[in-house]
Structures are given as C-alpha cells and as structure tokens.
Design a protein around this motif. Structure first.
Motif, PDB file in Angstrom:
ATOM      1  N   THR A  43      -3.908   7.023   3.521  1.00 57.89           N
ATOM      2  CA  THR A  43      -4.637   5.730   3.302  1.00 57.89           C
ATOM      3  C   THR A  43      -3.507   4.594   3.336  1.00 57.89           C
ATOM      4  O   THR A  43      -3.794   3.678   3.800  1.00 57.89           O
ATOM      5  CB  THR A  43      -5.324   5.963   1.955  1.00 57.89           C
ATOM      6  OG1 THR A  43      -6.482   6.821   2.184  1.00 57.89           O
ATOM      7  CG2 THR A  43      -6.029   4.550   1.609  1.00 57.89           C
ATOM      8  N   GLY A  44      -2.462   4.870   2.404  1.00 63.14           N
ATOM      9  CA  GLY A  44      -1.505   3.911   2.404  1.00 63.14           C
ATOM     10  C   GLY A  44      -0.576   3.584   3.719  1.00 63.14           C
ATOM     11  O   GLY A  44      -0.261   2.504   3.958  1.00 63.14           O
ATOM     12  N   ILE A  45      -0.510   4.700   4.304  1.00 63.25           N
ATOM     13  CA  ILE A  45       0.264   4.589   5.851  1.00 63.25           C
ATOM     14  C   ILE A  45      -0.674   3.459   6.696  1.00 63.25           C
ATOM     15  O   ILE A  45      -0.100   2.875   7.394  1.00 63.25           O
ATOM     16  CB  ILE A  45       0.521   5.705   6.227  1.00 63.25           C
ATOM     17  CG1 ILE A  45       1.520   6.486   5.581  1.00 63.25           C
ATOM     18  CG2 ILE A  45       0.871   5.594   7.900  1.00 63.25           C
ATOM     19  CD1 ILE A  45       1.881   7.755   5.937  1.00 63.25           C
ATOM     20  N   ILE A  46      -1.921   4.050   6.667  1.00 61.43           N
ATOM     21  CA  ILE A  46      -2.757   3.082   7.557  1.00 61.43           C
ATOM     22  C   ILE A  46      -2.872   1.707   7.116  1.00 61.43           C
ATOM     23  O   ILE A  46      -2.727   0.844   7.880  1.00 61.43           O
ATOM     24  CB  ILE A  46      -4.003   3.910   7.601  1.00 61.43           C
ATOM     25  CG1 ILE A  46      -4.158   5.292   8.189  1.00 61.43           C
ATOM     26  CG2 ILE A  46      -5.336   2.958   8.240  1.00 61.43           C
ATOM     27  CD1 ILE A  46      -5.345   6.106   8.185  1.00 61.43           C
ATOM     28  N   GLN A  75       2.127  -9.901  12.002  1.00 59.91           N
ATOM     29  CA  GLN A  75       2.461 -10.320  13.189  1.00 59.91           C
ATOM     30  C   GLN A  75       1.780 -11.099  13.945  1.00 59.91           C
ATOM     31  O   GLN A  75       2.170 -11.986  14.905  1.00 59.91           O
ATOM     32  CB  GLN A  75       3.146  -8.936  13.879  1.00 59.91           C
ATOM     33  CG  GLN A  75       4.047  -8.211  13.264  1.00 59.91           C
ATOM     34  CD  GLN A  75       4.182  -6.857  13.781  1.00 59.91           C
ATOM     35  OE1 GLN A  75       3.486  -6.357  14.965  1.00 59.91           O
ATOM     36  NE2 GLN A  75       5.205  -6.040  13.632  1.00 59.91           N
ATOM     37  N   ASN A  76       0.573 -11.130  13.857  1.00 57.30           N
ATOM     38  CA  ASN A  76      -0.684 -11.764  14.575  1.00 57.30           C
ATOM     39  C   ASN A  76      -0.517 -13.163  14.203  1.00 57.30           C
ATOM     40  O   ASN A  76      -1.238 -14.289  14.800  1.00 57.30           O
ATOM     41  CB  ASN A  76      -1.813 -11.040  14.882  1.00 57.30           C
ATOM     42  CG  ASN A  76      -1.659 -10.026  15.422  1.00 57.30           C
ATOM     43  OD1 ASN A  76      -0.688  -9.868  16.432  1.00 57.30           O
ATOM     44  ND2 ASN A  76      -2.593  -8.787  15.437  1.00 57.30           N
ATOM     45  N   ARG A  77      -0.094 -13.462  13.034  1.00 57.24           N
ATOM     46  CA  ARG A  77      -0.295 -15.029  12.236  1.00 57.24           C
ATOM     47  C   ARG A  77       0.781 -15.839  12.898  1.00 57.24           C
ATOM     48  O   ARG A  77       1.767 -15.600  13.436  1.00 57.24           O
ATOM     49  CB  ARG A  77      -0.240 -14.726  10.969  1.00 57.24           C
ATOM     50  CG  ARG A  77      -1.123 -14.292  10.074  1.00 57.24           C
ATOM     51  CD  ARG A  77      -0.568 -14.007   8.514  1.00 57.24           C
ATOM     52  NE  ARG A  77      -1.645 -13.648   7.833  1.00 57.24           N
ATOM     53  CZ  ARG A  77      -1.722 -13.025   6.476  1.00 57.24           C
ATOM     54  NH1 ARG A  77      -0.309 -13.049   5.997  1.00 57.24           N
ATOM     55  NH2 ARG A  77      -2.530 -12.559   5.889  1.00 57.24           N
ATOM     56  N   MET A  92      -1.723  -1.710   9.027  1.00 59.23           N
ATOM     57  CA  MET A  92      -2.889  -2.618   9.391  1.00 59.23           C
ATOM     58  C   MET A  92      -2.347  -4.135   8.995  1.00 59.23           C
ATOM     59  O   MET A  92      -2.340  -5.170   9.451  1.00 59.23           O
ATOM     60  CB  MET A  92      -4.208  -2.520   8.740  1.00 59.23           C
ATOM     61  CG  MET A  92      -4.846  -1.250   9.533  1.00 59.23           C
ATOM     62  SD  MET A  92      -6.377  -1.057   8.557  1.00 59.23           S
ATOM     63  CE  MET A  92      -7.230  -2.574   8.424  1.00 59.23           C
ATOM     64  N   GLY A  93      -1.491  -4.126   7.720  1.00 56.27           N
ATOM     65  CA  GLY A  93      -0.964  -5.312   7.091  1.00 56.27           C
ATOM     66  C   GLY A  93       0.235  -6.048   7.883  1.00 56.27           C
ATOM     67  O   GLY A  93       0.145  -7.080   8.274  1.00 56.27           O
ATOM     68  N   ARG A  94       0.903  -4.975   8.525  1.00 55.88           N
ATOM     69  CA  ARG A  94       2.053  -5.331   9.496  1.00 55.88           C
ATOM     70  C   ARG A  94       1.618  -6.145  10.684  1.00 55.88           C
ATOM     71  O   ARG A  94       2.010  -6.981  11.316  1.00 55.88           O
ATOM     72  CB  ARG A  94       2.836  -4.230   9.670  1.00 55.88           C
ATOM     73  CG  ARG A  94       3.835  -3.707   8.688  1.00 55.88           C
ATOM     74  CD  ARG A  94       4.449  -2.524   9.140  1.00 55.88           C
ATOM     75  NE  ARG A  94       5.140  -1.882   7.917  1.00 55.88           N
ATOM     76  CZ  ARG A  94       6.556  -2.212   7.557  1.00 55.88           C
ATOM     77  NH1 ARG A  94       7.121  -3.286   8.298  1.00 55.88           N
ATOM     78  NH2 ARG A  94       7.077  -1.549   6.652  1.00 55.88           N
ATOM     79  N   PRO A 117       0.780  -1.111  -0.140  1.00 58.24           N
ATOM     80  CA  PRO A 117       0.102   0.061   0.002  1.00 58.24           C
ATOM     81  C   PRO A 117       0.715   1.310  -0.085  1.00 58.24           C
ATOM     82  O   PRO A 117       0.308   2.230  -0.299  1.00 58.24           O
ATOM     83  CB  PRO A 117      -0.898  -0.132   1.202  1.00 58.24           C
ATOM     84  CG  PRO A 117      -0.324  -1.110   2.169  1.00 58.24           C
ATOM     85  CD  PRO A 117       0.782  -1.892   1.206  1.00 58.24           C
ATOM     86  N   LEU A 118       2.091   1.216   0.517  1.00 61.30           N
ATOM     87  CA  LEU A 118       2.910   2.376   0.662  1.00 61.30           C
ATOM     88  C   LEU A 118       3.082   3.089  -0.787  1.00 61.30           C
ATOM     89  O   LEU A 118       3.333   4.059  -1.383  1.00 61.30           O
ATOM     90  CB  LEU A 118       4.060   2.291   1.300  1.00 61.30           C
ATOM     91  CG  LEU A 118       3.935   2.127   2.967  1.00 61.30           C
ATOM     92  CD1 LEU A 118       5.446   1.761   3.739  1.00 61.30           C
ATOM     93  CD2 LEU A 118       3.438   3.301   3.297  1.00 61.30           C
ATOM     94  N   TYR A 119       3.381   1.956  -1.718  1.00 64.50           N
ATOM     95  CA  TYR A 119       3.786   2.103  -3.198  1.00 64.50           C
ATOM     96  C   TYR A 119       2.451   2.386  -3.863  1.00 64.50           C
ATOM     97  O   TYR A 119       2.296   3.143  -4.770  1.00 64.50           O
ATOM     98  CB  TYR A 119       4.573   0.903  -3.740  1.00 64.50           C
ATOM     99  CG  TYR A 119       5.800   0.594  -3.227  1.00 64.50           C
ATOM    100  CD1 TYR A 119       7.029   1.567  -3.439  1.00 64.50           C
ATOM    101  CD2 TYR A 119       6.295  -0.101  -1.955  1.00 64.50           C
ATOM    102  CE1 TYR A 119       8.263   1.298  -2.975  1.00 64.50           C
ATOM    103  CE2 TYR A 119       7.239  -0.441  -1.366  1.00 64.50           C
ATOM    104  CZ  TYR A 119       8.450   0.480  -2.009  1.00 64.50           C
ATOM    105  OH  TYR A 119       9.556   0.300  -1.424  1.00 64.50           O
TER     106      TYR A 119
END
Length: 292
Positions: A277-280, A290-292, A284-286, A224-226
C-alpha cells in the motif's frame, strides 16, 4: 507597482487590533480582517481603523479564517498573514515581501529561530516547537526553523495551492506541506516576537498534541513509505519470526497451537499488504507531482 494585502485572522482582539491595522496600513495597500466569530467589538474597531472586515457568524478556527482571507485577497500580488494580537511587528512586513518582489521566493516564512534559540521564547513553548518543527519538516521535506509561525508572505502564484482542510492552528504546518508538494520556493527571514501580549486561551499542551496528530495524519499521503511501508515491514518481520519459531517446534515434534500459528500468518499477510500500500501510494504521489 505590486499590490500588497495583509490578512489578520481575529477572535476577540478589540484591544490590540486597531493599532496593528494602522501600522500595517503604512506597509501595505489593503488590510483585511477576518472576524472569526468574535463576541467583542473586534469588527467595529477594525472598521474604524480602516480595514476591510469579513465576518464569520461563529468561531470556525484560524484555518477557516485564512481561507476566507485568501479568497478576498486573490487580486493582490503579495499577501501577508500576521497575527492580530500584537505579537508580530508590522514594521517587518517589507522584510517578508522583499524575497517575493525580487523573484527569489514564492512563500516567505517569518522565523524566530534562524540564528538559534530565541532567548525570549518560554522553555515549554520551545520544547513543543521543536517536536512540531521536526514532524512538519519530515512530512514536507523542507528545512524550516519555525514551522508554527503565523507571520508569512505569499506570492499570488502560490495562493491556489493551499487546501485549508485544517480549520484550526494546524493550518501552519498544512500550508508548508502544500507549498512543498506544489514545488514552491520557500525561504525564511528573521523576525521578532513579543510574548508579553500573548492573549491565547488555548492550553499549549493540548494544542500542540492536536497539531502533531494532524501532521502525522498528513504523512499518510505525503510520506506513505514511512506511514505504511516501514510499519508494514516491522509487522512482516514479527510475523515471519513467529512463523519460523512455530515451524521449528513442529519439525522438532513439539506440540503447537493453531491459534498463535494463525496469528503469525495473519501478521505476515497484513504487514505485506501495508508495505505494498505504501509503495503504491508513493508511486502515485510521485506521478502526480511530476505531472504538475
């Protein structure tokens, strides 16, 4: 002893599929053919050759065929996917499954290009392949030399992580992205490919464009950052630059129009929204990974 299944997606492959099944049976415990709406005798030939056959009443695409095959092979320790048009050599199956059986990999990708460019690959194919390789690796964060290979091996552990949202040939890239997002270990082994038996009726250019568009669409969630933040930053810089120009003209007493001024302000606001939007989404993806 590990149980190994080979999955063969097939669409009108009555000519080659019988010999492929017989050769696969020498290397695996079960061969599962997914007849994806064939109009020839693919199913009959596959059954005569001793394969388990799953039939789709209409052609649904390679992704849908692989999804059906994975569901049928969920009780096996290792699953191998191989094309049914005789391009791949079933004798190389032990090379693909070895890293999984040794506990060194979750997914093994058969590659034509580990040692460099395959001299047998048509030039037009290799150009398109490089573009898709770059895009897939960028989206997934992997470093795969042959991202469009259909010759792969999967551990039982890896099977639940694949979405199969892509019904067509873009599934090859989608599966690598899924494997990367799940933190699976992906390795490559060298394979050979025959091009003199390529019976594909798909236009390679339009096919490649569709796969590329699907990869870019996937970047929305995977990078999303890109996908959002970088374009948003560019839009903000354009809007801010225009705003500064209009402000300078105003301070110098030069008449300015409200229309272009409002456009500059809207560009700045829209770009800022895209950036956040990209930062959020990236945050969220990170957190999810990490929770997987």
């Amino acid at each position: 002893m590990s149980k190994i299944a080979a999955i063969l997606p097939a669409f009108n492959e009555e000519v080659a599929i019988g010999s492929i099944i017989l050769r696969c049976k020498q290397q695996v415990d079960q061969v599962i053919v997914i007849d994806d709406g064939s109009t020839d005798k693919t199913s009959q030939v596959a059954e005569l050759a001793g394969a388990e056959v799953i039939r789709h009443h209409k052609n649904m695409g390679k992704g849908a065929a692989l999804k059906s095959g994975f569901e049928a092979a969920r009780d096996y320790d290792v699953v191998v996917t191989i094309d049914s048009d005789a391009q791949h050599n079933p004798d190389e199956i032990p090379l693909l499954v070895a890293p999984i059986l040794e506990g060194k990999a979750d997914v093994v990708n058969g590659s034509r290009y580990i040692t460099g460019t395959d001299e047998n690959t048509p030039a037009y194919r290799r150009v398109g392949q490089k573009v898709l390789d770059k895009a897939t690796n960028f989206s997934s964060g992997l470093d795969i030399t042959d991202t469009q290979s259909g010759y792969r091996a999967f551990s039982a552990k890896s099977l639940p992580y694949f979405r199969f949202e892509e019904k067509g040939f873009g599934v090859e890239s989608e599966m690598l992205v899924d494997a990367a997002n799940a933190g699976l270990i992906v390795v490559e082994v060298e394979i050979g490919v025959r091009y003199d038996v390529d019976g594909s009726t798909k236009n390679p250019v339009s096919h490649g464009v569709r796969v590329l568009l699907k990869i870019i669409q996937d970047m929305e969630l995977n990078r999303p950052l890109y996908y959002f933040t970088v374009p948003g930053l560019i839009i903000v810089l354009i809007g801010a630059s225009l705003s500064l120009i209009f402000l300078r003209d105003y301070l110098m007493g030069i008449s300015i129009s409200m229309g272009p001024t409002m456009v500059a302000v809207m560009l700045t606001l829209f770009g800022t929204f895209m950036m956040f939007t990209g930062i959020i989404l990236d945050s969220m993806g990170r957190m999810l990974r990490q929770n997987r």
